[in-house]
Write a protein that holds these residues in place. Structure first.
Motif, mmCIF file in Angstrom:
data_model
loop_
_atom_site.group_PDB
_atom_site.id
_atom_site.type_symbol
_atom_site.label_atom_id
_atom_site.label_comp_id
_atom_site.label_asym_id
_atom_site.label_seq_id
_atom_site.Cartn_x
_atom_site.Cartn_y
_atom_site.Cartn_z
ATOM 1 N N ARG B 44 0.851 -1.194 0.000
ATOM 2 C CA ARG B 44 0.000 0.000 0.000
ATOM 3 C C ARG B 44 0.881 1.236 0.000
ATOM 4 O O ARG B 44 1.830 1.344 0.780
ATOM 5 C CB ARG B 44 -0.936 -0.003 1.216
ATOM 6 C CG ARG B 44 -2.013 -1.095 1.161
ATOM 7 C CD ARG B 44 -2.956 -0.977 2.332
ATOM 8 N NE ARG B 44 -2.300 -1.308 3.589
ATOM 9 C CZ ARG B 44 -2.839 -1.096 4.797
ATOM 10 N NH1 ARG B 44 -4.024 -0.529 4.893
ATOM 11 N NH2 ARG B 44 -2.171 -1.453 5.869
ATOM 12 N N LEU B 45 0.551 2.177 -0.853
ATOM 13 C CA LEU B 45 1.359 3.368 -1.038
ATOM 14 C C LEU B 45 1.175 4.349 0.110
ATOM 15 O O LEU B 45 0.049 4.725 0.452
ATOM 16 C CB LEU B 45 0.982 4.025 -2.369
ATOM 17 C CG LEU B 45 1.758 5.262 -2.770
ATOM 18 C CD1 LEU B 45 3.235 4.938 -3.013
ATOM 19 C CD2 LEU B 45 1.146 5.885 -4.035
ATOM 20 N N ILE B 46 2.302 4.797 0.687
ATOM 21 C CA ILE B 46 2.264 5.743 1.792
ATOM 22 C C ILE B 46 2.449 7.175 1.262
ATOM 23 O O ILE B 46 1.589 8.044 1.451
ATOM 24 C CB ILE B 46 3.359 5.431 2.820
ATOM 25 C CG1 ILE B 46 3.245 3.992 3.324
ATOM 26 C CG2 ILE B 46 3.288 6.409 4.002
ATOM 27 C CD1 ILE B 46 4.417 3.548 4.196
ATOM 28 N N HIS B 47 3.601 7.429 0.670
ATOM 29 C CA HIS B 47 3.907 8.712 0.056
ATOM 30 C C HIS B 47 4.743 8.459 -1.194
ATOM 31 O O HIS B 47 5.385 7.421 -1.312
ATOM 32 C CB HIS B 47 4.731 9.601 1.003
ATOM 33 C CG HIS B 47 3.965 10.208 2.123
ATOM 34 N ND1 HIS B 47 3.116 11.274 1.970
ATOM 35 C CD2 HIS B 47 3.941 9.894 3.451
ATOM 36 C CE1 HIS B 47 2.598 11.598 3.148
ATOM 37 N NE2 HIS B 47 3.085 10.772 4.056
ATOM 38 N N TYR B 48 4.744 9.435 -2.082
ATOM 39 C CA TYR B 48 5.589 9.326 -3.243
ATOM 40 C C TYR B 48 6.125 10.700 -3.626
ATOM 41 O O TYR B 48 5.638 11.742 -3.141
ATOM 42 C CB TYR B 48 4.851 8.683 -4.421
ATOM 43 C CG TYR B 48 3.700 9.496 -4.982
ATOM 44 C CD1 TYR B 48 2.439 9.443 -4.391
ATOM 45 C CD2 TYR B 48 3.866 10.292 -6.107
ATOM 46 C CE1 TYR B 48 1.379 10.166 -4.901
ATOM 47 C CE2 TYR B 48 2.809 11.020 -6.621
ATOM 48 C CZ TYR B 48 1.562 10.940 -6.018
ATOM 49 O OH TYR B 48 0.510 11.669 -6.534
ATOM 50 N N SER B 49 7.138 10.680 -4.509
ATOM 51 C CA SER B 49 7.762 11.922 -4.956
ATOM 52 C C SER B 49 8.068 11.796 -6.450
ATOM 53 O O SER B 49 8.597 10.780 -6.891
ATOM 54 C CB SER B 49 9.053 12.173 -4.174
ATOM 55 O OG SER B 49 9.784 13.236 -4.760
ATOM 56 N N VAL B 50 7.729 12.832 -7.198
ATOM 57 C CA VAL B 50 7.992 12.806 -8.637
ATOM 58 C C VAL B 50 9.263 13.573 -8.986
ATOM 59 O O VAL B 50 9.606 13.704 -10.160
ATOM 60 C CB VAL B 50 6.795 13.344 -9.447
ATOM 61 C CG1 VAL B 50 5.573 12.465 -9.233
ATOM 62 C CG2 VAL B 50 6.506 14.787 -9.092
ATOM 63 N N GLY B 51 9.951 14.067 -7.968
ATOM 64 C CA GLY B 51 11.210 14.760 -8.179
ATOM 65 C C GLY B 51 11.589 15.513 -6.922
ATOM 66 O O GLY B 51 10.780 15.641 -5.981
ATOM 67 N N ALA B 52 12.822 16.011 -6.891
ATOM 68 C CA ALA B 52 13.288 16.749 -5.714
ATOM 69 C C ALA B 52 12.354 17.917 -5.432
ATOM 70 O O ALA B 52 11.994 18.674 -6.331
ATOM 71 C CB ALA B 52 14.715 17.239 -5.938
ATOM 72 N N GLY B 53 11.934 18.013 -4.183
ATOM 73 C CA GLY B 53 11.074 19.092 -3.744
ATOM 74 C C GLY B 53 9.590 18.863 -3.946
ATOM 75 O O GLY B 53 8.767 19.693 -3.536
ATOM 76 N N ILE B 54 9.214 17.722 -4.545
ATOM 77 C CA ILE B 54 7.802 17.448 -4.838
ATOM 78 C C ILE B 54 7.407 16.110 -4.217
ATOM 79 O O ILE B 54 7.947 15.057 -4.578
ATOM 80 C CB ILE B 54 7.546 17.382 -6.358
ATOM 81 C CG1 ILE B 54 8.037 18.641 -7.049
ATOM 82 C CG2 ILE B 54 6.047 17.179 -6.623
ATOM 83 C CD1 ILE B 54 8.015 18.558 -8.563
#
Lengths: 115, 112
Positions: B44-54
């Motif tokens: 199950r997905l908790i958090h994600y990031s699509v790039g530095a700072g996001i």
């Protein structure tokens, strides 16, 4: 709600047989699907993927079939080997409120291969 | 290639303690994510990031914080651990959010 599920929690096969693992998905907007293999104590390992503009994709000893009409995904493993014993997960990539797509995983199917 | 490296591999915490799970990748991947895996369940997905700072929330974000100051690192913070957070945590990275994700070998966390 949207979900990805598997029909069989455990699949037992003999070495050399072909294995088929099934997965149902409910989000017709999902455009990318992945199969992962997870061995005990390890992280999921990428096996094969398929995009929604395809019906079939083949890899080494593995084939993924996508039936968008009935929202069904399957993984076929040819000449199953004891080393194929693991839990297999399907995952679908779908959009979220943020606009970025994320993976939703099914609960997994355990494949047991007997020598 | 190291791929995705998670530390520590095992951790036991007491309720209310805080800690940071580390995740680093050396593939220059923009997309990174954190999942938890509970017995008999998928990830199950908790958090994600699509790039530095996001960063953005996934399916189960409550009780967890993340930040992404560099492309390589994506730490997951538990501010006040609860027994319900006992789980195996996996970090993953990919070139994009519609590309195969590469997983680390997980952190097994027990909260007493």
């Amino acid at each position: 709600g949207e979900s990805v599920g598997l029909h069989l929690p455990t699949l037992s096969v003999q070495e050399g047989d072909n294995s088929i693992i099934n997965c149902a998905y409910s989000n017709s907007a999902s455009d990318y699907f992945i199969w992962y293999k997870q061995e005990s104590g390890k992280g999921p390992q990428f096996i094969i993927d398929i995009r929604s503009n395809m019906d079939k994709r083949q890899g080494q000893r593995v084939t993924v079939l996508l039936n968008k009409t009935v929202k069904h995904l399957s993984l076929q493993i040819a000449a199953t080997q004891p080393g194929d014993s693991a839990v297999y997960f399907c995952a679908e990539n779908k959009g979220s409120d943020s606009g970025y797509s994320t993976l939703t995983f099914g609960k997994g199917t355990m494949l047991l291969v007997s020598p | 290639n190291a791929g995705v490296t998670q530390t520590p591999k095992f951790q036991v915490l007491k309720t209310g303690q805080s800690m940071t799970l580390q995740c680093a990748q050396d593939m220059n991947h923009e997309y990174m994510s954190w999942y938890r895996q509970d017995p008999g369940m998928g990830l199950r997905l908790i958090h994600y990031s699509v790039g530095a700072g996001i960063t953005d929330q996934g399916e189960v974000p409550n009780g967890y914080n993340v930040s992404r100051s560099t492309t390589e690192d994506f730490p997951l913070r538990l501010l006040s651990a609860a027994p319900s957070q006992t789980s195996v945590y996996f970090c993953a990275s990919s070139r994009g959010n519609d590309q195969p994700q590469h997983f680390g070998d997980g952190t097994r966390l027990s909260i007493l």
